[in-house]
Scaffold this motif. Structure first.
Motif, PDB file in Angstrom:
ATOM      1  N   ASP A 283      38.382  27.015  40.773  1.00  0.00           N
ATOM      2  CA  ASP A 283      38.322  27.786  42.017  1.00  0.00           C
ATOM      3  C   ASP A 283      38.693  29.237  41.714  1.00  0.00           C
ATOM      4  O   ASP A 283      39.812  29.684  41.954  1.00  0.00           O
ATOM      5  CB  ASP A 283      39.265  27.169  43.068  1.00  0.00           C
ATOM      6  N   PHE A 284      37.686  29.950  41.169  1.00  0.00           N
ATOM      7  CA  PHE A 284      37.963  31.277  40.604  1.00  0.00           C
ATOM      8  C   PHE A 284      37.819  32.438  41.599  1.00  0.00           C
ATOM      9  O   PHE A 284      38.091  33.582  41.264  1.00  0.00           O
ATOM     10  CB  PHE A 284      36.975  31.562  39.449  1.00  0.00           C
ATOM     11  N   ILE A 285      37.294  32.146  42.788  1.00  0.00           N
ATOM     12  CA  ILE A 285      36.904  33.263  43.678  1.00  0.00           C
ATOM     13  C   ILE A 285      38.062  34.226  44.003  1.00  0.00           C
ATOM     14  O   ILE A 285      37.903  35.440  43.816  1.00  0.00           O
ATOM     15  CB  ILE A 285      36.220  32.718  44.957  1.00  0.00           C
ATOM     16  N   PRO A 286      39.229  33.729  44.447  1.00  0.00           N
ATOM     17  CA  PRO A 286      40.299  34.682  44.771  1.00  0.00           C
ATOM     18  C   PRO A 286      40.671  35.576  43.581  1.00  0.00           C
ATOM     19  O   PRO A 286      40.834  36.788  43.744  1.00  0.00           O
ATOM     20  CB  PRO A 286      41.475  33.770  45.175  1.00  0.00           C
ATOM     21  N   GLU A 287      40.756  34.980  42.405  1.00  0.00           N
ATOM     22  CA  GLU A 287      41.142  35.757  41.209  1.00  0.00           C
ATOM     23  C   GLU A 287      40.085  36.808  40.866  1.00  0.00           C
ATOM     24  O   GLU A 287      40.403  37.970  40.590  1.00  0.00           O
ATOM     25  CB  GLU A 287      41.334  34.773  40.038  1.00  0.00           C
ATOM     26  N   VAL A 288      38.832  36.386  40.923  1.00  0.00           N
ATOM     27  CA  VAL A 288      37.751  37.317  40.572  1.00  0.00           C
ATOM     28  C   VAL A 288      37.680  38.464  41.582  1.00  0.00           C
ATOM     29  O   VAL A 288      37.515  39.637  41.215  1.00  0.00           O
ATOM     30  CB  VAL A 288      36.402  36.554  40.480  1.00  0.00           C
ATOM     31  N   LEU A 289      37.831  38.133  42.854  1.00  0.00           N
ATOM     32  CA  LEU A 289      37.794  39.183  43.877  1.00  0.00           C
ATOM     33  C   LEU A 289      38.945  40.163  43.661  1.00  0.00           C
ATOM     34  O   LEU A 289      38.780  41.381  43.774  1.00  0.00           O
ATOM     35  CB  LEU A 289      37.850  38.576  45.283  1.00  0.00           C
ATOM     36  N   ASP A 290      40.087  39.621  43.324  1.00  0.00           N
ATOM     37  CA  ASP A 290      41.250  40.474  43.046  1.00  0.00           C
ATOM     38  C   ASP A 290      40.952  41.400  41.864  1.00  0.00           C
ATOM     39  O   ASP A 290      41.190  42.610  41.919  1.00  0.00           O
ATOM     40  CB  ASP A 290      42.459  39.572  42.772  1.00  0.00           C
ATOM     41  N   ASN A 291      40.381  40.835  40.801  1.00  0.00           N
ATOM     42  CA  ASN A 291      40.021  41.650  39.619  1.00  0.00           C
ATOM     43  C   ASN A 291      39.063  42.777  39.984  1.00  0.00           C
ATOM     44  O   ASN A 291      39.075  43.838  39.371  1.00  0.00           O
ATOM     45  CB  ASN A 291      39.318  40.784  38.553  1.00  0.00           C
TER      46      ASN A 291
ATOM     47  N   GLY B 279      39.007  44.380  42.702  1.00  0.00           N
ATOM     48  CA  GLY B 279      39.615  45.353  43.619  1.00  0.00           C
ATOM     49  C   GLY B 279      39.374  45.048  45.084  1.00  0.00           C
ATOM     50  O   GLY B 279      39.524  45.923  45.937  1.00  0.00           O
ATOM     51  N   VAL B 280      38.992  43.817  45.378  1.00  0.00           N
ATOM     52  CA  VAL B 280      38.871  43.444  46.787  1.00  0.00           C
ATOM     53  C   VAL B 280      40.262  43.047  47.271  1.00  0.00           C
ATOM     54  O   VAL B 280      40.901  42.168  46.677  1.00  0.00           O
ATOM     55  CB  VAL B 280      37.885  42.267  46.991  1.00  0.00           C
ATOM     56  N   GLU B 281      40.732  43.712  48.314  1.00  0.00           N
ATOM     57  CA  GLU B 281      42.095  43.458  48.786  1.00  0.00           C
ATOM     58  C   GLU B 281      42.143  42.208  49.644  1.00  0.00           C
ATOM     59  O   GLU B 281      41.394  42.085  50.617  1.00  0.00           O
ATOM     60  CB  GLU B 281      42.586  44.660  49.605  1.00  0.00           C
TER      61      GLU B 281
ATOM     62  N   TRP C 219      39.676  32.464  52.666  1.00  0.00           N
ATOM     63  CA  TRP C 219      40.175  33.732  52.084  1.00  0.00           C
ATOM     64  C   TRP C 219      39.394  34.878  52.703  1.00  0.00           C
ATOM     65  O   TRP C 219      38.161  34.812  52.818  1.00  0.00           O
ATOM     66  CB  TRP C 219      39.927  33.680  50.578  1.00  0.00           C
ATOM     67  N   PHE C 220      40.091  35.956  53.081  1.00  0.00           N
ATOM     68  CA  PHE C 220      39.403  37.102  53.691  1.00  0.00           C
ATOM     69  C   PHE C 220      39.916  38.400  53.073  1.00  0.00           C
ATOM     70  O   PHE C 220      41.127  38.548  52.874  1.00  0.00           O
ATOM     71  CB  PHE C 220      39.649  37.116  55.200  1.00  0.00           C
ATOM     72  N   GLY C 221      39.028  39.305  52.752  1.00  0.00           N
ATOM     73  CA  GLY C 221      39.469  40.568  52.171  1.00  0.00           C
ATOM     74  C   GLY C 221      38.479  41.703  52.344  1.00  0.00           C
ATOM     75  O   GLY C 221      37.359  41.516  52.840  1.00  0.00           O
TER      76      GLY C 221
ATOM     77  N   LYS D 209      33.432  47.359  52.541  1.00  0.00           N
ATOM     78  CA  LYS D 209      32.830  46.051  52.241  1.00  0.00           C
ATOM     79  C   LYS D 209      33.772  44.934  52.698  1.00  0.00           C
ATOM     80  O   LYS D 209      34.972  45.017  52.473  1.00  0.00           O
ATOM     81  CB  LYS D 209      32.571  45.899  50.731  1.00  0.00           C
ATOM     82  N   THR D 210      33.173  43.927  53.285  1.00  0.00           N
ATOM     83  CA  THR D 210      33.971  42.842  53.870  1.00  0.00           C
ATOM     84  C   THR D 210      33.614  41.526  53.176  1.00  0.00           C
ATOM     85  O   THR D 210      32.423  41.238  52.995  1.00  0.00           O
ATOM     86  CB  THR D 210      33.686  42.740  55.382  1.00  0.00           C
TER      87      THR D 210
END
Ligand SMILES: Nc1nc2c(c(=O)[nH]1)N[C@H]1C(S)=C(S)[C@@H](COP(=O)(O)OP(=O)(O)OC[C@H]3O[C@@H](n4cnc5c(N)ncnc54)[C@H](O)[C@@H]3O)O[C@H]1N2
Ligand code: MOO
Ligand SMILES: [Mg+2]
Length: 398
Positions: free
Chosen positions: A255-263, A265-267, A282-284, A289-290
């Motif tokens: 379940d890589f999505i949160p980590e990848v989004l963080d990498n 720069g998606v807050e 998860w929302f950021g 961009k949303t």
């Protein structure tokens, strides 16, 4: 970690709405879009005193003086310039949609008169001034606002746009949306899955849910590989206003999505909501961009789109986003966990009331159950017993 409540999650999402700008399009392609200008009457409605029955037009003064037999001077057709009655004791035949001839103020339909040898005899005792005349400006006046900005254009608006000559109309631009599924277990609709595989369905559900908002989204699929995810998502972020993910947001090893989004720069504005289904949502944001990353279970993705993406889009596009739909729970229902429960229900009308009968299903993976139900009833998190007859908010999808 403390879960975000459904209410707070929605507030955060609505506080992060975006504007997508305005475009001018052909009015015939504008149904379903949101109007971004006031539409005003270019002239009075109707634009002239308009005959509303096929018959004869004459002067009420002459009638009231006792005249019943009027010589016919001519015919006033719809689409012809206005005629003038020359002799006030005469009449002019006048057709529905025509201008009322000058010097006349009454029209009596053919059914109530006799025409013989060029004369019309009125078989009535009284007539009313402007009988069978749709008066100029009666419906709307020139420069009146006929349709207000931020109205959703439907068939009624299309007709009014046509009548005021708005062949091009300003509407809200639609967001560019990319819908992404992830997962090595997913194959295309046209493929035959192996035993360990399933066909990907969530992206198509989302496409259909967005089509209801007139958004034409693109779709993509990425395998559970961090580098591939990173590269692809980076380019999706560049080319789109909104990314909708389905899957890979929970606790799994892939379940890589949160980590990848963080990498990238998606807050993260929140991760995990006090709800079922859909808890790992998860929302950021990254600038304008949303990113909505919905949990992969089909019912979770489905209800989260209705509950969160729909109002976010409505607010973004300038519409009133508050859903006022409610229904009456039609059976007692028990739900123990301290989570908002989106209960699947079947709706039916009884004596003008909307009743919601639970069709609970076998959990958030049971997408076939979405066929048997037609809405979700939102049961609050702070209680467990829900009693037949209570009213709750409703998210419908039919
Ligand atoms: N240890 C824990 N495990 C899980 C938790 C938890 O809190 N702790 N939460 C569960 C809940 S609730 C959900 S919902 C799921 C969410 O999972 P993910 O968002 O990580 O999604 P995946 O693991 O990728 O897939 C879940 C499930 O959905 C199917 N799926 C995914 N995408 C699609 C698609 N496009 N079309 C059809 N089906 C799809 C996938 O095959 C899985 O079966 O996690 C629980 N686990
Ligand atoms: O809460 Mo998850 O979304 O049930 O399967
Ligand atoms: Mg998972």
């Amino acid at each position: 970690m403390e879960l975000t409540t459904v209410k707070d999650a929605l507030t955060i999402i609505l506080n992060n709405s975006e504007e997508f700008g305005i475009e001018e399009i052909e009015f015939m392609h504008s149904a379903g879009r949101v109007l971004k200008e006031n539409i005003v009457a270019d002239r009075d409605f109707p634009p002239f005193n308009r005959v509303s029955m096929d018959g004869v037009a004459f002067s009420s003064k002459a009638f009231n003086e006792g005249i019943r037999k009027f010589k016919i001077e001519g015919i006033q057709a719809a689409g012809s310039k206005q005629l003038t009655l020359k002799n006030e004791h005469h009449c002019i035949e006048a057709m529905t949609g025509a201008m009322l001839p000058n010097n006349t103020d009454v029209v009596i339909q053919y059914e109530l008169i006799t025409i013989e040898n060029g004369f019309a005899t009125i078989n009535l005792d009284t007539v009313k001034k402007y009988q069978n005349v749709h008066l100029k400006g009666l419906d709307r006046k020139k420069n009146d606002v006929l349709i207000s900005k931020n109205t959703i254009i439907s068939a009624a608006e299309i007709g009014v746009l046509a009548t005021v000559g708005k062949s091009k109309v300003k509407v809200g631009k639609q967001p560019r949306v990319m819908i992404v599924s992830t997962g090595n277990e997913l194959v295309e609709v046209t493929e035959t899955p192996a035993e360990h595989q399933i066909r990907r369905s969530n992206v198509y559900t989302l496409v259909a849910l967005l089509e209801k908002l007139n958004i034409k989204a693109e779709t993509s699929h990425i395998l559970d590989d961090k580098d591939t995810l990173q590269t692809n998502i980076q380019s999706f972020l560049k080319d789109n206003d909104v990314l909708l993910f389905s899957g890979a947001v929970s606790k799994g090893k892939f379940d890589f999505i949160p980590e990848v989004l963080d990498n990238l720069g998606v807050e993260k504005l929140f991760h995990k909501v006090k709800q079922r289904p859909g808890k790992p949502f998860w929302f950021g944001k990254k600038g304008a961009k949303t990113v909505f990353a919905f949990p992969g279970n089909p019912v979770s993705t489905f209800v989260s789109c209705l509950k969160y993406f729909y109002p976010w889009y409505n607010k973004s596009i300038g519409l009133n986003f508050e859903s006022k739909h409610e229904a009456i729970l039609n059976e007692d229902f028990y739900f123990k966990p301290n989570l908002t429960y989106f209960l699947q229900v079947k709706l039916n009308q009884e004596n003008g009331k909307l009743l919601a009968t639970p069709i609970a299903g076998k959990g958030s993976g049971d997408l076939a159950n979405l066929i048997d139900s037609d809405a979700f009833l939102e049961l609050p998190h702070n209680r467990s017993n829900f009693i037949k007859g209570e009213v709750f908010p409703l998210l419908t999808y039919r």
